[in-house]
Design an enzyme around this catalytic site. Sequence first.
Site, PDB file in Angstrom:
ATOM      1  N   ASP A 122     -13.313   6.053  -7.085  1.00 39.05           N
ATOM      2  CA  ASP A 122     -12.958   5.080  -6.056  1.00 39.05           C
ATOM      3  C   ASP A 122     -12.732   3.730  -6.726  1.00 39.05           C
ATOM      4  OD1 ASP A 122     -14.217   4.528  -2.693  1.00 39.05           O
ATOM      5  OD2 ASP A 122     -12.706   3.450  -3.835  1.00 39.05           O
ATOM      6  N   CYS A 162      -4.782   0.600  -4.443  1.00 39.22           N
ATOM      7  CA  CYS A 162      -5.627   1.798  -4.489  1.00 39.22           C
ATOM      8  C   CYS A 162      -4.798   3.045  -4.771  1.00 39.22           C
ATOM      9  CB  CYS A 162      -6.409   1.959  -3.190  1.00 39.22           C
ATOM     10  SG  CYS A 162      -5.397   1.906  -1.695  1.00 39.22           S
ATOM     11  N   HIS A 173      -7.152   3.016   2.650  1.00 47.01           N
ATOM     12  CA  HIS A 173      -7.671   3.076   1.280  1.00 47.01           C
ATOM     13  C   HIS A 173      -7.528   4.484   0.720  1.00 47.01           C
ATOM     14  CE1 HIS A 173      -9.851   2.004  -2.263  1.00 47.01           C
ATOM     15  NE2 HIS A 173     -10.847   2.840  -2.010  1.00 47.01           N
ATOM     16  N   TRP A 174      -7.111   4.555  -0.555  1.00 44.66           N
ATOM     17  CA  TRP A 174      -6.992   5.828  -1.274  1.00 44.66           C
ATOM     18  C   TRP A 174      -8.098   5.948  -2.323  1.00 44.66           C
ATOM     19  CZ3 TRP A 174      -3.774   9.554   0.212  1.00 44.66           C
ATOM     20  CH2 TRP A 174      -2.586   9.230   0.876  1.00 44.66           C
ATOM     21  N   TRP A 220       0.844  -1.197   0.000  1.00 39.57           N
ATOM     22  CA  TRP A 220       0.000   0.000   0.000  1.00 39.57           C
ATOM     23  C   TRP A 220       0.876   1.241   0.000  1.00 39.57           C
ATOM     24  CZ3 TRP A 220      -1.253   4.174   3.199  1.00 39.57           C
ATOM     25  CH2 TRP A 220      -2.527   4.724   3.047  1.00 39.57           C
TER      26      TRP A 220
END
Length: 617
Positions: free
Chosen positions: A522, A564, A505-506, A429
């Site tokens: 998203d 993400c 989460h991005w 991540w």
Amino acid sequence: MKEHFMKKHPDKSNKNILYFTDLKNKFEKRKTVTGLFNKTHLNNDKGLLASYKVSLLVAKCGKPHTIGETLILPAVEAILKSMTNLNVTNIISSIPLSNNTVSRRIDEMAYDVEIKLCDILKITKFSLQLDESTLRDNEALLLAYVRYVNIDEKITEELLFAKSLNTDTKGLTIFKVVDNFFTEKGIPITNCIACATNGAPAMIGRQRGFFAHLKNAVPGILTVHCVIHCQQLVSKNLSDELFDTMRSKQILDSDLEIYCAHLESLKDDMSTRFKDINDLIIPEWVLNPFLADIQNLQPSIQEELLEVKHNEEAKIDFKHNGYELFWLKQKSMYPQLWKEVELLIMAFPSTYLVEKGFSAVQQLLTKSRNKLEICERGDLRLMLTSIEPDIISLAGNHQPQGKKDPVVLSYENFLLHESDVRLLIEDQWLNDSVIGFYMEYLNTEVFKNNPKVYFISPEIVQCIKECNVDDIAVFLDPLVKGKNYSYIFFPLNDQEQLQMVGGTHWSLVVYGAQDRRLFHMDSIFDSNEKQARKLALKLKFYFKDILDIITPLATRQQQNSYDCGIHLICNAENVAQFVCANLDIREVDPVDVDDLQNKRTNLVDLIYKLARRKEIT
């Protein structure tokens, strides 16, 4: 799958299963960056933290530093061997607790606590309490405590310093020690609004005592004679006649004259010693603002006091907490009232904390530790403080050589370390540093001087999302005010703590000035919808013309749990190129799959390319 294999890997189509088995084994046994840092390094990191935490406990309990090796480690070893099947030898060997090591840890943590305290006192009003006493070998020790209101609006009392008086214990010497400490630490002595000490002539002398020098430096400071010593003052200077009278069972008329003369003398002495307290005026409204008469008060005081009297929530607060806690909670709401109350609440009534400090000194200077340099070492501060040292940062300064995290690239306002690059190499991540770097790269190189688009760093986005609406302009004005950008990009994560970075989460939020909308992309359906709406509500206060809270845009979905950030970067660049071609953002094409798959490798190449360019220049 077969069709994919034949199209993408035709050179492997004639290989047998042994070839692929061998390929799998080689892949699983390949060297990775993470693998370079083996379990020994991991144990050493944990052992380092354990070393600091145990050393803190040793200091808190006032124990000798040798107890780490002589008792704690053997006890831990005995417990682990009895209760677990772990490799105890490796665990014990990874926790450094020698006498010298514990001493260094304690000094480092004490220094960290002192820095934190001094940083607070540089910007905060406080009261001072100090006293001197004689220790072993006629050593004179000066202890000082401070009292202040902390960030949680609670009164906090902390040991300020312990200093040896090497020459004498005169008032000027004591003042110089205090003044030098404040000067050395950058603390304005004028932040001290009250001072309490005992009744020694060196402290309260009107001409050459400590109080006299302090009042010259801080005019108007409240000086307090310790109320605990009042009984000593009553029995002080008893005449022989009065002493004999007190021992007699029968009191004569002539004895009353002796009593009266002593009381008159005592009254004069008390008036001098407690002059500041006698002159102190305590308004009625301080003790109960809801019953006070406000007619004869200053207009500024009247106005705020009227607000307090009609504040029902404040009445309940006062009833449950009493006047001291009540005023602490109201200090920011009623600043004029707090100015009047502050001194009354902050002043020390006695030197009880210093007496407690001297008891701790006696506890530390046992027969087996009588050579401990109490003023130079950190034991006393850690034993008495309520401030937590930053153990993680301190431990980070002692990382093993193999765990250093050197800088790979310094780019504009961003530093990328090897650990950041590893996130790209090892399919992890992406953090704020990588995302922020790429947003800056898009601004300064890919879309340089482009009036249509601008990319905000994730740190700024986090502040906007979590701050008060009145503070949004502080972050955005320097970046976008007067620039008339058509589209502004906001990398968004789901971290909800302002002081923390990252999250899980991005996603991407884009503000379209001409569309008067906020668009959201998203890569995991609507996982970040809550955070996007939270950010949108804040941005609506700034841009004011936004029609919809949030408008979702179709985007390609990620196929794993960690990409993400890659989707965010690719979406941002893709949308920017699309709108710069004067196309409608609602019709933007999804990011190409190959671009997503190759982005990590391309980013690593870009980082090292920029690093080499910087070296050349």
